[in-house]
Structure formats: C-alpha cells, structure tokens
Write a protein that holds these residues in place. Structure first.
Motif, mmCIF file in Angstrom:
data_model
loop_
_atom_site.group_PDB
_atom_site.id
_atom_site.type_symbol
_atom_site.label_atom_id
_atom_site.label_comp_id
_atom_site.label_asym_id
_atom_site.label_seq_id
_atom_site.Cartn_x
_atom_site.Cartn_y
_atom_site.Cartn_z
ATOM 1 N N ALA A 94 -20.057 -11.250 -13.533
ATOM 2 C CA ALA A 94 -19.588 -12.544 -14.023
ATOM 3 C C ALA A 94 -18.795 -12.981 -13.426
ATOM 4 O O ALA A 94 -18.540 -14.138 -13.168
ATOM 5 C CB ALA A 94 -19.297 -12.419 -15.698
ATOM 6 N N PHE A 95 -17.826 -12.343 -12.843
ATOM 7 C CA PHE A 95 -16.524 -12.698 -12.111
ATOM 8 C C PHE A 95 -16.248 -11.449 -11.145
ATOM 9 O O PHE A 95 -16.104 -10.302 -11.622
ATOM 10 C CB PHE A 95 -15.509 -13.250 -12.788
ATOM 11 N N TRP A 96 -15.853 -11.726 -9.821
ATOM 12 C CA TRP A 96 -15.364 -10.929 -8.993
ATOM 13 C C TRP A 96 -14.426 -11.333 -7.931
ATOM 14 O O TRP A 96 -14.934 -12.390 -7.402
ATOM 15 C CB TRP A 96 -16.656 -10.199 -8.124
ATOM 16 N N GLN A 97 -13.373 -10.694 -8.119
ATOM 17 C CA GLN A 97 -12.332 -11.224 -6.743
ATOM 18 C C GLN A 97 -11.595 -10.112 -6.338
ATOM 19 O O GLN A 97 -10.989 -9.126 -7.124
ATOM 20 C CB GLN A 97 -11.262 -12.296 -7.434
ATOM 21 N N HIS A 98 -11.784 -9.787 -5.131
ATOM 22 C CA HIS A 98 -10.966 -8.787 -4.344
ATOM 23 C C HIS A 98 -10.096 -8.956 -3.481
ATOM 24 O O HIS A 98 -10.444 -9.847 -2.524
ATOM 25 C CB HIS A 98 -12.203 -7.762 -3.881
ATOM 26 N N GLN A 99 -8.621 -9.066 -3.656
ATOM 27 C CA GLN A 99 -7.819 -9.176 -2.695
ATOM 28 C C GLN A 99 -7.521 -8.222 -1.806
ATOM 29 O O GLN A 99 -7.280 -6.784 -2.439
ATOM 30 C CB GLN A 99 -6.435 -9.392 -3.360
ATOM 31 N N HIS A 100 -7.110 -8.242 -0.668
ATOM 32 C CA HIS A 100 -6.927 -6.986 0.336
ATOM 33 C C HIS A 100 -5.753 -7.406 1.198
ATOM 34 O O HIS A 100 -5.387 -8.527 1.726
ATOM 35 C CB HIS A 100 -7.830 -6.866 1.628
ATOM 36 N N HIS A 101 -4.517 -6.441 0.937
ATOM 37 C CA HIS A 101 -2.993 -6.964 1.491
ATOM 38 C C HIS A 101 -2.806 -5.775 2.419
ATOM 39 O O HIS A 101 -2.751 -4.974 2.064
ATOM 40 C CB HIS A 101 -2.173 -7.452 0.344
ATOM 41 N N PHE A 102 -2.219 -6.453 3.377
ATOM 42 C CA PHE A 102 -1.919 -5.593 4.616
ATOM 43 C C PHE A 102 -0.156 -5.625 4.639
ATOM 44 O O PHE A 102 -0.014 -6.864 4.724
ATOM 45 C CB PHE A 102 -2.484 -5.621 5.750
ATOM 46 N N LYS A 103 0.543 -4.697 4.668
ATOM 47 C CA LYS A 103 1.889 -4.632 5.093
ATOM 48 C C LYS A 103 2.334 -3.444 6.068
ATOM 49 O O LYS A 103 2.240 -2.542 5.835
ATOM 50 C CB LYS A 103 2.790 -4.712 3.841
ATOM 51 N N GLU A 104 3.055 -3.966 7.118
ATOM 52 C CA GLU A 104 3.693 -2.987 8.031
ATOM 53 C C GLU A 104 4.505 -2.443 7.602
ATOM 54 O O GLU A 104 5.482 -2.807 6.925
ATOM 55 C CB GLU A 104 4.042 -3.739 9.358
ATOM 56 N N ILE A 105 4.528 -0.841 7.528
ATOM 57 C CA ILE A 105 5.535 -0.149 7.098
ATOM 58 C C ILE A 105 6.076 0.908 8.251
ATOM 59 O O ILE A 105 5.080 1.037 9.241
ATOM 60 C CB ILE A 105 5.249 0.963 5.779
ATOM 61 N N ARG A 106 7.183 1.624 8.291
ATOM 62 C CA ARG A 106 7.563 2.508 9.118
ATOM 63 C C ARG A 106 6.221 3.653 9.420
ATOM 64 O O ARG A 106 6.002 4.213 8.313
ATOM 65 C CB ARG A 106 8.993 3.156 8.499
ATOM 66 N N GLY A 107 5.673 3.604 10.502
ATOM 67 C CA GLY A 107 4.857 4.431 10.809
ATOM 68 C C GLY A 107 3.328 4.282 10.286
ATOM 69 O O GLY A 107 2.502 4.971 10.649
ATOM 70 N N GLY A 108 3.103 2.960 10.178
ATOM 71 C CA GLY A 108 1.883 2.709 9.871
ATOM 72 C C GLY A 108 1.533 1.352 9.032
ATOM 73 O O GLY A 108 2.283 0.373 9.245
ATOM 74 N N VAL A 109 0.790 1.397 8.007
ATOM 75 C CA VAL A 109 0.571 0.240 7.279
ATOM 76 C C VAL A 109 0.085 0.642 5.913
ATOM 77 O O VAL A 109 -0.430 1.492 5.318
ATOM 78 C CB VAL A 109 -1.010 -0.412 7.548
ATOM 79 N N HIS A 110 0.753 -0.405 4.932
ATOM 80 C CA HIS A 110 0.456 -0.253 3.532
ATOM 81 C C HIS A 110 -0.663 -1.097 3.135
ATOM 82 O O HIS A 110 -0.560 -2.434 3.252
ATOM 83 C CB HIS A 110 1.827 -0.533 2.848
ATOM 84 N N MET A 111 -1.652 -0.687 2.532
ATOM 85 C CA MET A 111 -2.619 -1.544 2.151
ATOM 86 C C MET A 111 -2.995 -1.356 0.672
ATOM 87 O O MET A 111 -2.857 -0.388 0.019
ATOM 88 C CB MET A 111 -3.972 -0.837 2.929
ATOM 89 N N THR A 112 -3.062 -2.633 0.106
ATOM 90 C CA THR A 112 -3.175 -2.721 -1.113
ATOM 91 C C THR A 112 -4.353 -3.538 -1.568
ATOM 92 O O THR A 112 -4.698 -4.668 -1.125
ATOM 93 C CB THR A 112 -1.994 -3.535 -2.112
ATOM 94 N N ASP A 113 -5.307 -3.090 -2.653
ATOM 95 C CA ASP A 113 -6.502 -3.732 -2.836
ATOM 96 C C ASP A 113 -6.402 -3.877 -4.411
ATOM 97 O O ASP A 113 -6.028 -3.463 -5.262
ATOM 98 C CB ASP A 113 -7.704 -2.608 -3.013
ATOM 99 N N ILE A 114 -6.639 -5.466 -4.696
ATOM 100 C CA ILE A 114 -6.328 -5.840 -6.007
ATOM 101 C C ILE A 114 -7.749 -6.669 -6.635
ATOM 102 O O ILE A 114 -8.138 -7.214 -5.878
ATOM 103 C CB ILE A 114 -5.118 -6.969 -6.265
#
Length: 158
Positions: A94-114
């Motif tokens: 009925a509803f779908w929203q998928h957020q993909h967030h990327f943040k540079e961190i020491r030694g790589g990337v922090h990825m958050t899916d909401i």
C-alpha cells in the motif's frame, strides 16, 4: 493504514565513490536480491545506467510463494554520494519508501537503509505482516548484507 519501519546498517571497506557507483546502478539490485525472489528488471537499462530523480524502474518479482508480481518504483530524491530514495508507484504494498544513505567513515563507507512500508487489506494485511512479511523483509536485507560482504569484503575499523 499502519506503517512499519526498519533500519539496516552496514559498513563497507570501500571508498564512497565505489559504493555509490555500485548502488546507484539499477541493474545491481538483482545481484543483492535473494535468488528465490526471481527478480527481473524489465526496464531497458544497461550497465552504464545511473539513477536520477524521476527514474522509473520496473521489475517482475516473486516475493511470496513463487507468485510473480509486477513492481514499479520511482527514484524520488537523490544527492550524489549521499543518498537516494525510491518509492513504489505500483506493486504489492500500500506504501513503500526505501531510503539509501551513504557516509564516508574511516576505512570505508557507512550505509544505512531506512524502510517504511504498509500492507494493504487492513487487519488481514497487519496479520500478514506479523506472520511473514516483516520476517521476509528482514531476511532479504540480511541476504543483501551477506552478498555485499562477499563482493566488497568485511569492514574492519582501521
């Protein structure tokens, strides 16, 4: 309409540009989706295709009991190397929203899916979510994390 929320986080041992390049390609979704879902992107994209606001992506997918469904999502927001958001335009929710967030961190990337979603059919949908939909979504995201780690390696803080 009852809306459900999940948040999934992972760290990748790769540069931000590499993570963005992979996740902003519509065709790579199939590489991180469980095979039993039989995901097929039916839009005419190539390996060089990248996301942009307004991009519609159509799929055939079998999320439950092998039943094939059509699903269309739209990329509604994008900020290069930071985030993009996809929302369902037609499909099983009925509803779908998928957020993909990327943040540079020491030694790589922090990825958050909401993820925010709602199931149709009122009380029947709420029961279905409790019995199997939420569990299935958690398994899909666990599979994604496994595949991402196979492709890019396991993050180790430096």
């Amino acid at each position: 309409m009852k809306t459900y929320h999940f948040e999934f986080e992972t760290n990748l041992p790769i540069p931000l540009a590499e993570a963005w390049d992979f996740f902003s390609s519509p065709l790579n979704l199939g590489k991180i989706t469980p095979p039993e879902m039989n995901l097929v992107i039916t839009s005419g994209y190539t390996d060089d295709s990248k996301m942009y606001p307004g991009l519609l992506i159509s799929y055939k997918v079998s999320p439950i009991l092998g039943i094939k469904m059509r699903w269309v999502t739209e990329i509604t927001h994008i900020k290069d190397n930071e985030y993009f958001i996809d929302e369902q335009r037609s499909g099983p929710y009925a509803f779908w929203q998928h957020q993909h967030h990327f943040k540079e961190i020491r030694g790589g990337v922090h990825m958050t899916d909401i993820l925010a979603y709602a199931i149709p059919y009122g009380i029947i949908g709420r029961i279905a979510n409790r019995l199997f939909v939420a569990r299935k979504l958690k398994k899909v995201f666990a599979y994604r994390q496994q595949q991402i780690e196979k492709m890019f390696g396991v993050y180790r803080e430096r």
